[in-house]
Scaffold this active site. Structure first.
Site, mmCIF file in Angstrom:
data_model
loop_
_atom_site.group_PDB
_atom_site.id
_atom_site.type_symbol
_atom_site.label_atom_id
_atom_site.label_comp_id
_atom_site.label_asym_id
_atom_site.label_seq_id
_atom_site.Cartn_x
_atom_site.Cartn_y
_atom_site.Cartn_z
ATOM 1 N N HIS A 149 0.839 -1.206 0.000
ATOM 2 C CA HIS A 149 0.000 0.000 0.000
ATOM 3 C C HIS A 149 0.877 1.262 0.000
ATOM 4 O O HIS A 149 1.911 1.301 0.674
ATOM 5 C CB HIS A 149 -0.911 0.020 1.238
ATOM 6 C CG HIS A 149 -1.959 -1.047 1.209
ATOM 7 N ND1 HIS A 149 -3.285 -0.791 1.439
ATOM 8 C CD2 HIS A 149 -1.877 -2.381 0.981
ATOM 9 C CE1 HIS A 149 -3.974 -1.915 1.355
ATOM 10 N NE2 HIS A 149 -3.141 -2.896 1.086
ATOM 11 N N HIS A 225 -6.260 -11.355 5.601
ATOM 12 C CA HIS A 225 -5.166 -12.253 5.188
ATOM 13 C C HIS A 225 -4.221 -12.606 6.349
ATOM 14 O O HIS A 225 -3.109 -12.086 6.451
ATOM 15 C CB HIS A 225 -4.400 -11.771 3.952
ATOM 16 C CG HIS A 225 -4.007 -10.334 3.863
ATOM 17 N ND1 HIS A 225 -3.272 -9.708 4.830
ATOM 18 C CD2 HIS A 225 -4.221 -9.410 2.903
ATOM 19 C CE1 HIS A 225 -3.046 -8.460 4.468
ATOM 20 N NE2 HIS A 225 -3.632 -8.256 3.303
ATOM 21 N N ALA A 229 1.173 -9.236 6.654
ATOM 22 C CA ALA A 229 1.058 -7.839 7.094
ATOM 23 C C ALA A 229 0.560 -7.700 8.534
ATOM 24 O O ALA A 229 -0.282 -6.860 8.853
ATOM 25 C CB ALA A 229 0.163 -7.025 6.143
ATOM 26 N N ASP A 287 -7.234 -12.702 -2.827
ATOM 27 C CA ASP A 287 -6.509 -11.423 -2.822
ATOM 28 C C ASP A 287 -5.885 -11.176 -4.198
ATOM 29 O O ASP A 287 -4.811 -10.584 -4.311
ATOM 30 C CB ASP A 287 -5.434 -11.411 -1.719
ATOM 31 C CG ASP A 287 -5.012 -9.991 -1.337
ATOM 32 O OD1 ASP A 287 -5.654 -9.031 -1.797
ATOM 33 O OD2 ASP A 287 -4.034 -9.848 -0.586
HETATM 34 ZN ZN ZN Z 1 -3.506 -6.520 2.224
#
Ligand code: ZN
Length: 401
Positions: A149, A225, A229, A287
């Site tokens: 991101h 997920h 992360a 994803d």
């Molecule tokens: Zn993500």
């Protein structure tokens, strides 16, 4: 093609119902699965049309909670068009997905204001899978766990729910928000989102277990997920991963978690750990990025040059992976192989579990009487043969049905 009010009987099939595969017929009328006993005894009528399933397995269609795009099209592009949304919706039918949440990653404010009004919920059919509402992943995440991101677009919610309304615009089209819960004000933001029927998912976060449990208390019910992360599992502070075994989980306060079984993003041993610790909460997500569905070779997606090689997506000219391009049916097969779980379980974790996480299990994710007749037929290798929405054939691998 099925018509409303006619009674359809799907014969010669095995069906997945209540966690078991049984030999039974499915009856459909007005787009819903109906109870044949009532028809025999109350209405004394027989089927208008019989459809021979030729011994195939009939299971609830897949529900995808996290997909960024596909076929060169990205839900986070400000220039995205109705045609792009329709293309992805239509192509998902080939992979057994009957409903999904188009996912928008951390973006500038004007992107949300432009893109979200286009991602409104809509009924699926031959034109494509049902859209259940958007999944906005960010921008209220932790910079330390930003993954791919853009850091300059990450924001905080110190000003509470009004800040989310300012950034996203109206929340009406949003089904899921992924946020990091470790910042002040998170409990009130989560409570406000719950009041607005938005599912709060925890992710891109450095939250410890206590912060995760406080978010759960406030109304968060999903983890984004798992393993990716977030802090890695630590025995003295197991972080968000530890929520799977938290003693704060009750019948009323459940936790579901997305996991990416594309064979790359989550190690098979990690899949097995999640599966064994909290099987009822596991939800398969792809994803998948916009490169999913493209042919091998070089492509330009937005500003990025990418390359598809050996069924993986790389930044062109490098060995840097740039996201998942797996389909849901591939994930189901990968997961079965990695964990040794039953087909019943694997199929339900891509259908029943996401429906439960969204609170729509009365309509989708099952073949129970009264549910939407949104199902798939699979062959013995668990490849998709056909996809049906509201009892209507919307994708067929061959032409003999
Ligand atoms: Zn993500």
């Amino acid at each position: 093609m099925t018509n409303a009010s006619k009674l359809y009987q799907f014969i010669n099939c095995k069906i997945l119902r209540n966690h078991r595969i049984v030999k039974e017929d499915i009856w459909v009328r007005d787009g819903k699965i109906v109870n044949p006993e009532r028809i025999f005894y109350d209405e004394k009528i027989s089927a208008d049309v019989k459809i021979d399933c030729k011994g195939l397995l009939l299971a609830p269609g897949f529900i995808e909670l996290q997909i960024n795009g596909g076929y060169g099209y990205d839900f986070s592009f400000i220039e995205n068009t109705e045609a792009g949304i329709e293309l992805v919706s239509k192509k998902l039918l080939e992979h057994g997905v009957i409903a999904y949440c188009p996912t928008v990653v951390t973006s500038p404010v004007d992107v949300y204001h432009t893109v979200l009004p286009k991602l409104y919920p809509r009924q699926g059919g031959a034109h494509g899978a049902t859209i259940l509402g958007a999944h906005v992943e960010g921008p209220f995440i932790n910079k330390e766990k930003k993954g791919a991101h853009p850091a300059n677009c990450i924001l905080d919610y110190q000003n509470g729910i009004s800040e989310l309304e300012r950034v996203y615009g109206r929340l009406d089209n949003i089904k899921i928000i992924t946020l990091a819960p470790e910042f002040s004000n998170s409990s009130s933001v989560i409570q406000e989102l719950k009041k607005r029927n938005v599912i709060v998912s925890l992710g891109h976060s450095t939250a410890d277990l206590l912060e995760g449990e406080e978010a759960l208390e406030a109304g968060a019910s999903l983890i984004t997920h798992l393993f990716n992360a977030m802090l890695p599992f630590h025995h003295r502070d197991p972080g968000l991963v530890g929520l799977l075994a938290s003693d704060k989980i009750t019948q009323e306060k459940k936790i579901f978690f997305g996991i990416i079984p594309d064979g790359i993003h989550t190690h098979p041993a990690a899949l097995r750990i999640a599966y064994r610790v909290h099987p009822d909460g596991l939800i398969m997500v792809t994803d998948a990025i916009s490169a999913a569905g493209l042919n091998e070779g070089q492509h330009k997606i937005g500003q990025l040059d990418i390359e598809i090689r050996d069924n993986k997506a790389f930044i062109a000219g490098t060995n840097t992976l740039c996201g998942s391009i797996a389909t849901m049916s591939e994930c189901v097969r990968n997961f079965m192989k990695a964990t040794g779980c039953s087909p019943e379980y694997a199929l339900e974790s891509a259908s029943l579990h996401p429906a439960q996480a969204l609170g729509i299990e009365d309509q989708k994710g099952t073949l129970n009487f009264g549910a939407d007749a949104d199902f798939i037929m699979l062959d013995e290798t668990f490849e998709i043969v056909s996809t049906w929405i509201s009892g209507q054939l919307v994708y067929n691998r061959t032409t003999d049905l």
